[in-house]
Design an enzyme around this catalytic site. Structure first.
Site, PDB file in Angstrom:
ATOM      1  N   ASP A 125       0.858  -1.205   0.000  1.00  0.00           N
ATOM      2  CA  ASP A 125       0.000   0.000   0.000  1.00  0.00           C
ATOM      3  C   ASP A 125       0.886   1.245   0.000  1.00  0.00           C
ATOM      4  O   ASP A 125       0.693   2.168  -0.796  1.00  0.00           O
ATOM      5  CB  ASP A 125      -0.882   0.048   1.259  1.00  0.00           C
ATOM      6  CG  ASP A 125      -1.933  -1.058   1.315  1.00  0.00           C
ATOM      7  OD1 ASP A 125      -3.127  -0.767   1.225  1.00  0.00           O
ATOM      8  OD2 ASP A 125      -1.526  -2.236   1.443  1.00  0.00           O
ATOM      9  N   ASP A 213      -6.214   5.717  -4.261  1.00  0.00           N
ATOM     10  CA  ASP A 213      -6.225   4.596  -3.325  1.00  0.00           C
ATOM     11  C   ASP A 213      -5.120   3.663  -3.812  1.00  0.00           C
ATOM     12  O   ASP A 213      -5.258   3.002  -4.847  1.00  0.00           O
ATOM     13  CB  ASP A 213      -7.588   3.885  -3.335  1.00  0.00           C
ATOM     14  CG  ASP A 213      -7.754   2.990  -2.126  1.00  0.00           C
ATOM     15  OD1 ASP A 213      -6.719   2.500  -1.625  1.00  0.00           O
ATOM     16  OD2 ASP A 213      -8.895   2.790  -1.683  1.00  0.00           O
ATOM     17  N   ILE A 215      -3.797   0.846  -2.773  1.00  0.00           N
ATOM     18  CA  ILE A 215      -4.382  -0.500  -2.917  1.00  0.00           C
ATOM     19  C   ILE A 215      -5.778  -0.408  -2.342  1.00  0.00           C
ATOM     20  O   ILE A 215      -5.958  -0.187  -1.141  1.00  0.00           O
ATOM     21  CB  ILE A 215      -3.592  -1.599  -2.157  1.00  0.00           C
ATOM     22  CG1 ILE A 215      -2.227  -1.825  -2.808  1.00  0.00           C
ATOM     23  CG2 ILE A 215      -4.395  -2.914  -2.184  1.00  0.00           C
ATOM     24  CD1 ILE A 215      -1.483  -3.037  -2.284  1.00  0.00           C
ATOM     25  N   ASP A 216      -6.751  -0.514  -3.206  1.00  0.00           N
ATOM     26  CA  ASP A 216      -8.120  -0.583  -2.721  1.00  0.00           C
ATOM     27  C   ASP A 216      -8.455  -2.061  -2.603  1.00  0.00           C
ATOM     28  O   ASP A 216      -8.213  -2.831  -3.543  1.00  0.00           O
ATOM     29  CB  ASP A 216      -9.063   0.115  -3.709  1.00  0.00           C
ATOM     30  CG  ASP A 216     -10.492   0.122  -3.197  1.00  0.00           C
ATOM     31  OD1 ASP A 216     -10.676   0.335  -1.987  1.00  0.00           O
ATOM     32  OD2 ASP A 216     -11.408  -0.095  -4.006  1.00  0.00           O
ATOM     33  N   THR A 218      -7.377  -3.910   0.369  1.00  0.00           N
ATOM     34  CA  THR A 218      -6.170  -4.518   0.961  1.00  0.00           C
ATOM     35  C   THR A 218      -6.461  -5.918   1.494  1.00  0.00           C
ATOM     36  O   THR A 218      -5.626  -6.816   1.381  1.00  0.00           O
ATOM     37  CB  THR A 218      -5.622  -3.602   2.092  1.00  0.00           C
ATOM     38  OG1 THR A 218      -5.416  -2.302   1.534  1.00  0.00           O
ATOM     39  CG2 THR A 218      -4.311  -4.116   2.653  1.00  0.00           C
ATOM     40  N   SER A 335     -12.917  -4.439  -3.520  1.00  0.00           N
ATOM     41  CA  SER A 335     -12.322  -3.269  -4.203  1.00  0.00           C
ATOM     42  C   SER A 335     -13.150  -2.699  -5.340  1.00  0.00           C
ATOM     43  O   SER A 335     -14.229  -3.186  -5.676  1.00  0.00           O
ATOM     44  CB  SER A 335     -10.925  -3.618  -4.730  1.00  0.00           C
ATOM     45  OG  SER A 335     -10.986  -4.238  -5.998  1.00  0.00           O
ATOM     46  N   ASP A 364     -12.071   5.777  -2.374  1.00  0.00           N
ATOM     47  CA  ASP A 364     -12.693   4.460  -2.543  1.00  0.00           C
ATOM     48  C   ASP A 364     -13.673   4.431  -3.716  1.00  0.00           C
ATOM     49  O   ASP A 364     -14.228   3.367  -4.031  1.00  0.00           O
ATOM     50  CB  ASP A 364     -13.429   4.038  -1.260  1.00  0.00           C
ATOM     51  CG  ASP A 364     -12.469   3.434  -0.238  1.00  0.00           C
ATOM     52  OD1 ASP A 364     -11.520   2.763  -0.652  1.00  0.00           O
ATOM     53  OD2 ASP A 364     -12.681   3.660   0.976  1.00  0.00           O
TER      54      ASP A 364
HETATM   55  N1  LIG Z   1     -16.579  -0.626   8.054  1.00  0.00           N
HETATM   56  C1  LIG Z   1     -16.446  -0.312   6.781  1.00  0.00           C
HETATM   57  N2  LIG Z   1     -17.524  -0.032   6.024  1.00  0.00           N
HETATM   58  C2  LIG Z   1     -17.400   0.271   4.735  1.00  0.00           C
HETATM   59  N3  LIG Z   1     -16.224   0.356   4.086  1.00  0.00           N
HETATM   60  C3  LIG Z   1     -15.122   0.108   4.795  1.00  0.00           C
HETATM   61  C4  LIG Z   1     -15.171  -0.239   6.167  1.00  0.00           C
HETATM   62  N4  LIG Z   1     -13.913  -0.431   6.588  1.00  0.00           N
HETATM   63  C5  LIG Z   1     -13.124  -0.211   5.529  1.00  0.00           C
HETATM   64  N5  LIG Z   1     -13.850   0.118   4.452  1.00  0.00           N
HETATM   65  C6  LIG Z   1     -13.397   0.504   3.118  1.00  0.00           C
HETATM   66  O1  LIG Z   1     -13.737  -0.504   2.194  1.00  0.00           O
HETATM   67  C7  LIG Z   1     -12.719  -0.519   1.224  1.00  0.00           C
HETATM   68  C8  LIG Z   1     -12.733  -1.812   0.481  1.00  0.00           C
HETATM   69  O2  LIG Z   1     -13.940  -1.878  -0.190  1.00  0.00           O
HETATM   70  P1  LIG Z   1     -14.591  -3.241  -0.591  1.00  0.00           P
HETATM   71  O3  LIG Z   1     -15.366  -3.726   0.561  1.00  0.00           O
HETATM   72  O4  LIG Z   1     -15.450  -2.832  -1.756  1.00  0.00           O
HETATM   73  O5  LIG Z   1     -13.481  -4.138  -0.973  1.00  0.00           O
HETATM   74  C9  LIG Z   1     -11.480  -0.302   2.037  1.00  0.00           C
HETATM   75  O6  LIG Z   1     -10.497   0.221   1.185  1.00  0.00           O
HETATM   76  P2  LIG Z   1      -8.955  -0.149   1.453  1.00  0.00           P
HETATM   77  O7  LIG Z   1      -8.809  -1.602   1.239  1.00  0.00           O
HETATM   78  O8  LIG Z   1      -8.320   0.709   0.428  1.00  0.00           O
HETATM   79  O9  LIG Z   1      -8.657   0.289   2.849  1.00  0.00           O
HETATM   80  C10 LIG Z   1     -11.918   0.690   3.090  1.00  0.00           C
HETATM   81  O10 LIG Z   1     -11.674   2.027   2.736  1.00  0.00           O
HETATM   82 MG   LIG Z   2      -9.993   1.648  -0.499  1.00  0.00          MG
HETATM   83 MG   LIG Z   3      -6.413   1.346   0.182  1.00  0.00          MG
HETATM   84 MG   LIG Z   4      -7.049   0.851   3.682  1.00  0.00          MG
END
Ligand SMILES: Nc1ncnc2c1ncn2[C@@H]1O[C@H](COP(=O)(O)O)[C@@H](OP(=O)(O)O)[C@H]1O
Ligand SMILES: [Mg+2]
Ligand SMILES: [Mg+2]
Ligand SMILES: [Mg+2]
Length: 428
Positions: A125, A213, A215-216, A218, A335, A364
């Site tokens: 990341d 982002d 890494i979206d 992670t 993501s 995001d």
């Molecule tokens: N409690 C929560 N509710 C909703 N989104 C959240 C969360 N905790 C983290 N995220 C976000 O959800 C993103 C991932 O989305 P998805 O669920 O579509 O894979 C994460 O991005 P990162 O992985 O960049 O931190 C983070 O920003």
């Molecule tokens: Mg993200």
């Molecule tokens: Mg990220």
């Molecule tokens: Mg993150």
């Protein structure tokens, strides 16, 4: 030297854009040993070129830089994941052989850390954020640089993060060196910290701001599932450009029942305001214009949602899908790869309903949003309001995010609102 295919891939801005002199000069820093010849121009179709508008041309340079940045960052992430896998295997072996000596655990733990909100962050990341920020500044040296990005250097400046910082610095320098475009001396650890902190911009409704982002998804990255490097550009509060690199997304539809299990993976989606959305292979292939599904029959529409139930209520989306008569089971992936898959019609609806009180961040959604919008899709919150990226680092939303095509949006919105009302009623 870069292959002609790779050059065509990175030089190609948009089949509806003519290559102009400023654009050609903009490619020079990317290919210092390669000069463009007219014989490579046929990547621009003449009929499409007539569609070029002056507005559409205005972000071409930024798009070249963004594609380069996201592509390089995806190489870094892939390299980092193989290192991570090696650590997992090494740790397993060590645990098996000398279970009382857990020395390898420390190595693994320093690659994957937990942020103050308990979400994971990895060396990839941070490395991806450094690389994207570095490439954008190298490629666009004459432009003011403002970046709204997810990661900051706070945890890395702590005493016990020295080893992690060293690993990030090595990962970034190795990627820059193996790419060969930038003849710069290796970045120091202090450079890395400074570059990470370039991402602290507040964004907003004035001027241009990159939104990243690194890494979206992670959690998906750590599972070996979907993740994306998501880079967008805001101009006066509107998303005008977006690039989504999805290293693990198959090039073929993920909703194809006859899907070839050996289908190649690695997709690069990109969109520019008024120019449509294109997809190409991260390994290099001619771009293909993509379009969202045009179904108006919700029964045949499949829908995407987060893999993680903690990020979006699976029970609420289940009740919405039931109201719509959706027959297919939900497609749960991590993501903004969801936005990419939606933009090429792998499914027709994306539903996202985080827990009450969770505030969505612009990184995001910015890149994914324009990738879908330029492919003919629409996005709104649960009250039907369009997404507003002009309010700073957070999206100001009512309840959730709905993304679909124009024909389905009214029915989906109604099903969402009815389900939310039912959920609010006290159960008998
Ligand atoms: N409690 C929560 N509710 C909703 N989104 C959240 C969360 N905790 C983290 N995220 C976000 O959800 C993103 C991932 O989305 P998805 O669920 O579509 O894979 C994460 O991005 P990162 O992985 O960049 O931190 C983070 O920003
Ligand atoms: Mg993200
Ligand atoms: Mg990220
Ligand atoms: Mg993150």
């Amino acid at each position: 030297m870069a292959s002609i295919t790779a050059v065509a891939r990175l030089v190609h801005i948009n089949p509806s854009s003519k290559l102009n002199p400023s654009l050609i000069s903009a490619t020079k820093p990317l290919f210092p040993f390669f000069s463009l010849k007219s014989s490579y121009y046929p990547i621009v179709s003449s009929s499409a070129a007539s569609l070029t508008s002056s507005r559409a041309m205005s972000y071409d340079k930024q798009l070249i830089a963004a594609k380069k940045a996201a592509s390089l960052a995806s190489l870094l992430c892939q390299a980092s994941f193989s290192i991570y896998l090696s650590y997992l295997i090494a740790r397993k072996l060590v645990e098996m052989i000398v279970s009382e000596l857990n020395v390898q655990k420390g190595l693994l733990l320093s690659d994957v850390q937990s942020k103050s909100d308990k979400s994971p962050v990895t060396v990839a990341d941070y490395g991806s954020q450094v690389l994207v920020s570095f490439v954008l500044q190298q490629e666009l040296p004459s432009q003011a640089f403002s970046l709204v990005a997810e990661e900051d250097s706070g945890d890395l400046r702590k005493e016990d993060s020295q080893e992690t910082l060293q690993r990030i610095t090595k990962l970034v320098n190795d990627t820059i060196a193996s790419d060969g475009t930038y003849k710069v001396s290796p970045l120091s650890e202090s450079d890395v910290l400074t570059i990470i902190d370039c991402g602290t911009s507040e964004g907003g409704s004035n001027g241009q701001h990159w939104v990243l982002d690194p890494i979206d998804g992670t959690k998906g990255f750590l599972r070996g599932d979907q993740y994306a490097i998501a880079l967008g550009l805001l101009d006066e509060g509107k998303v005008v450009l977006g690039v989504l690199a999805c290293p693990n997304l198959p090039l073929e539809s993920i909703n194809n029942k006859n899907q070839n299990t050996f289908s190649k993976s690695g997709c690069l989606f990109y969109a520019q305001l008024s120019c449509g959305t294109y997809m190409e292979s991260l390994a290099g292939s001619p771009p293909v214009k993509v379009h969202v599904s045009d179904t108006k029959n919700s029964e045949e529409a499949s829908f995407f949602e987060s893999y993680e139930a903690a990020h979006s209520s699976h029970s609420l989306s289940g009740s919405i899908a039931k109201k719509l008569g959706v027959k297919a089971p939900p497609v749960r992936i991590d993501s903004q790869a969801k936005y990419g898959a939606l933009s090429r019609g792998d499914g027709a609806i994306y539903l996202r309903f985080p827990n009450k009180g969770y505030r969505e961040k612009i990184w995001d959604h910015a890149a994914g949003y324009i990738v879908v919008a330029e492919a003919g899709g629409v996005a709104s919150d649960a009250s039907g309001k369009p997404l507003d990226f002009s309010k700073g680092r957070y999206l100001d939303l009512d309840t959730g995010i709905i993304v679909t095509n124009r024909k389905l949006m009214p029915a989906v919105l109604k099903a969402v609102q009815d389900s939310l009302k039912e959920q609010a009623l006290p159960s008998l």
